[in-house]
Design a protein around this motif. Structure first.
Motif, PDB file in Angstrom:
ATOM      1  N   ALA A 124       0.957  -1.211  -0.005  1.00  0.00           N
ATOM      2  CA  ALA A 124      -0.086  -0.122  -0.088  1.00  0.00           C
ATOM      3  C   ALA A 124       0.783   1.213  -0.107  1.00  0.00           C
ATOM      4  O   ALA A 124       0.659   2.256  -0.706  1.00  0.00           O
ATOM      5  CB  ALA A 124      -1.205   0.057   1.206  1.00  0.00           C
ATOM      6  N   GLN A 125       1.709   1.237   0.770  1.00  0.00           N
ATOM      7  CA  GLN A 125       2.684   2.345   0.726  1.00  0.00           C
ATOM      8  C   GLN A 125       3.751   2.580  -0.309  1.00  0.00           C
ATOM      9  O   GLN A 125       4.040   3.680  -0.780  1.00  0.00           O
ATOM     10  CB  GLN A 125       3.712   2.250   2.153  1.00  0.00           C
ATOM     11  N   GLY A 126       3.973   1.661  -1.206  1.00  0.00           N
ATOM     12  CA  GLY A 126       4.546   1.718  -2.246  1.00  0.00           C
ATOM     13  C   GLY A 126       3.787   2.271  -3.303  1.00  0.00           C
ATOM     14  O   GLY A 126       4.331   2.469  -4.511  1.00  0.00           O
ATOM     15  N   ARG A 169      11.289  -1.528   3.316  1.00  0.00           N
ATOM     16  CA  ARG A 169      10.042  -0.928   2.577  1.00  0.00           C
ATOM     17  C   ARG A 169       9.569   0.345   3.081  1.00  0.00           C
ATOM     18  O   ARG A 169       9.426   1.472   2.369  1.00  0.00           O
ATOM     19  CB  ARG A 169       9.197  -1.842   2.163  1.00  0.00           C
ATOM     20  N   GLU A 170       8.998   0.172   4.145  1.00  0.00           N
ATOM     21  CA  GLU A 170       8.770   1.384   4.855  1.00  0.00           C
ATOM     22  C   GLU A 170       9.607   2.545   4.954  1.00  0.00           C
ATOM     23  O   GLU A 170       9.011   3.769   4.962  1.00  0.00           O
ATOM     24  CB  GLU A 170       8.021   1.155   6.188  1.00  0.00           C
ATOM     25  N   HIS A 222      14.191  -5.084  -6.394  1.00  0.00           N
ATOM     26  CA  HIS A 222      14.498  -4.114  -7.213  1.00  0.00           C
ATOM     27  C   HIS A 222      13.725  -2.829  -7.313  1.00  0.00           C
ATOM     28  O   HIS A 222      14.259  -1.798  -7.679  1.00  0.00           O
ATOM     29  CB  HIS A 222      14.257  -4.648  -8.664  1.00  0.00           C
ATOM     30  N   LEU A 223      12.603  -2.777  -6.665  1.00  0.00           N
ATOM     31  CA  LEU A 223      11.871  -1.541  -6.306  1.00  0.00           C
ATOM     32  C   LEU A 223      12.428  -0.664  -5.403  1.00  0.00           C
ATOM     33  O   LEU A 223      12.665   0.584  -5.405  1.00  0.00           O
ATOM     34  CB  LEU A 223      10.668  -1.735  -6.224  1.00  0.00           C
ATOM     35  N   PHE A 224      13.147  -1.306  -4.384  1.00  0.00           N
ATOM     36  CA  PHE A 224      13.630  -0.553  -3.303  1.00  0.00           C
ATOM     37  C   PHE A 224      15.514  -0.377  -3.340  1.00  0.00           C
ATOM     38  O   PHE A 224      16.180   0.586  -2.643  1.00  0.00           O
ATOM     39  CB  PHE A 224      13.347  -1.172  -2.159  1.00  0.00           C
ATOM     40  N   PHE A 225      16.126  -1.387  -3.942  1.00  0.00           N
ATOM     41  CA  PHE A 225      17.477  -1.219  -4.198  1.00  0.00           C
ATOM     42  C   PHE A 225      17.801  -1.213  -5.677  1.00  0.00           C
ATOM     43  O   PHE A 225      17.988  -2.032  -6.354  1.00  0.00           O
ATOM     44  CB  PHE A 225      18.052  -2.529  -3.577  1.00  0.00           C
ATOM     45  N   PRO A 226      18.151   0.074  -6.099  1.00  0.00           N
ATOM     46  CA  PRO A 226      18.788   0.213  -7.515  1.00  0.00           C
ATOM     47  C   PRO A 226      19.673  -0.508  -7.881  1.00  0.00           C
ATOM     48  O   PRO A 226      19.855  -0.857  -9.054  1.00  0.00           O
ATOM     49  CB  PRO A 226      18.963   1.685  -7.367  1.00  0.00           C
ATOM     50  N   THR A 227      20.559  -0.928  -7.088  1.00  0.00           N
ATOM     51  CA  THR A 227      21.690  -1.804  -7.438  1.00  0.00           C
ATOM     52  C   THR A 227      21.472  -3.010  -7.941  1.00  0.00           C
ATOM     53  O   THR A 227      22.220  -3.624  -8.558  1.00  0.00           O
ATOM     54  CB  THR A 227      22.674  -1.660  -6.438  1.00  0.00           C
ATOM     55  N   LEU A 228      20.180  -3.550  -7.471  1.00  0.00           N
ATOM     56  CA  LEU A 228      19.820  -4.677  -7.777  1.00  0.00           C
ATOM     57  C   LEU A 228      18.943  -4.843  -9.122  1.00  0.00           C
ATOM     58  O   LEU A 228      18.567  -5.938  -9.591  1.00  0.00           O
ATOM     59  CB  LEU A 228      18.953  -5.469  -6.756  1.00  0.00           C
ATOM     60  N   ARG A 229      18.760  -3.641  -9.727  1.00  0.00           N
ATOM     61  CA  ARG A 229      18.014  -3.618 -10.872  1.00  0.00           C
ATOM     62  C   ARG A 229      18.737  -4.204 -12.060  1.00  0.00           C
ATOM     63  O   ARG A 229      20.035  -3.897 -12.369  1.00  0.00           O
ATOM     64  CB  ARG A 229      17.479  -2.285 -11.457  1.00  0.00           C
ATOM     65  N   LYS A 230      18.146  -4.986 -13.133  1.00  0.00           N
ATOM     66  CA  LYS A 230      18.800  -5.383 -14.235  1.00  0.00           C
ATOM     67  C   LYS A 230      19.318  -4.424 -15.026  1.00  0.00           C
ATOM     68  O   LYS A 230      18.362  -3.731 -15.639  1.00  0.00           O
ATOM     69  CB  LYS A 230      18.050  -6.598 -14.805  1.00  0.00           C
TER      70      LYS A 230
END
Length: 236
Positions: A124-126, A169-170, A222-230
């Motif tokens: 919900a918060q996202g 997340r929060e 991947h939504l919260f840690f940019p370094t994990l995005r492909k």
């Protein structure tokens, strides 16, 4: 006496966490409904949920049909419009169940419902519509529900892991955590305290490393840690 004190600690822990989630949900509810006051979350939404809820139902799709389409039992989540209120409703439902379980002295059931409440509160918060995460969210929820039987009910590490992921997340800053280890450092104290409330003491020198490992395992990391995005594959 020690058992009584432990039960008191569990009860206070549930109440404190429920109060915290309630604040987050109330703010999100007002954000999505600008014409409402903060008290409307409790007086309107929670009141309606208590009136319609069926505690024997855990499946998110069935719950939404129960609350949103009471006269159309054949309606499915896919047929309902994408609405950011969905995760707020689901989180509030499990939050109220957690409070009811706590009031009845059923602390284990209370923590289980609280885990579900925290999960949906994070979504919900996202600000993500349930329709966009339906497959992964429902699959995850069903897996957690299935694991509630037997030894999984007493898995303190699992509960602590989910708490850590939820707090990441929060507290996620704009743009995400950079680097990921900063999230682990930020929440290490409250995660260790949470584990202690459950009766599990984390190894002091390994708290940050363990949390960092847990955060890597989040289905939505991947939504919260940019370094994990492909990164996009090179055309060359």
């Amino acid at each position: 006496m020690s058992e009584l004190n432990n039960n008191d600690r569990l009860r206070l822990g549930i109440k404190a966490r429920c109060f915290e989630l309630s604040r987050h949900l109330s703010k999100r509810y007002v954000m999505l409904n600008p014409d409402k006051t903060p008290t409307a979350f409790a007086t309107e939404l929670c009141h309606s949920i208590r009136r319609l809820d069926d505690a024997t139902i855990d499946d998110p799709r069935t719950l939404l049909n129960l609350f949103l389409k009471p006269n159309d039992s054949a309606a499915s989540l896919e047929q309902l419009p994408a609405d950011p209120m969905f995760p707020v409703i689901l989180s509030a439902t499990f939050l109220l169940r957690a409070l009811d379980a706590e009031a009845q002295g059923q602390h284990e059931r209370g923590w289980n419902n609280l885990t579900d409440a925290a999960y949906w509160c994070g979504i919900a918060q996202g600000g993500r519509h349930v329709s966009l995460v339906q497959k992964e969210a429902v699959s995850d929820a069903q897996t957690r529900i299935a694991k509630r039987g037997g030894e999984a009910r007493h898995d303190k590490e699992r509960q602590t892991k989910e708490f850590a992921q939820q707090r990441a997340r929060e507290l996620c800053p704009d743009g995400g955590w950079r680097p990921k280890i900063e999230a682990a450092r930020r929440i290490q104290t409250e995660v260790a305290d949470y584990a202690k409330e459950l009766g599990w003491t984390m190894v002091k020198d390994r708290v940050v490393g363990k949390i960092d490992e847990w955060l890597s395992e989040m289905h939505d990391a991947h939504l919260f840690f940019p370094t994990l995005r492909k990164k996009p594959e090179s055309s060359g």
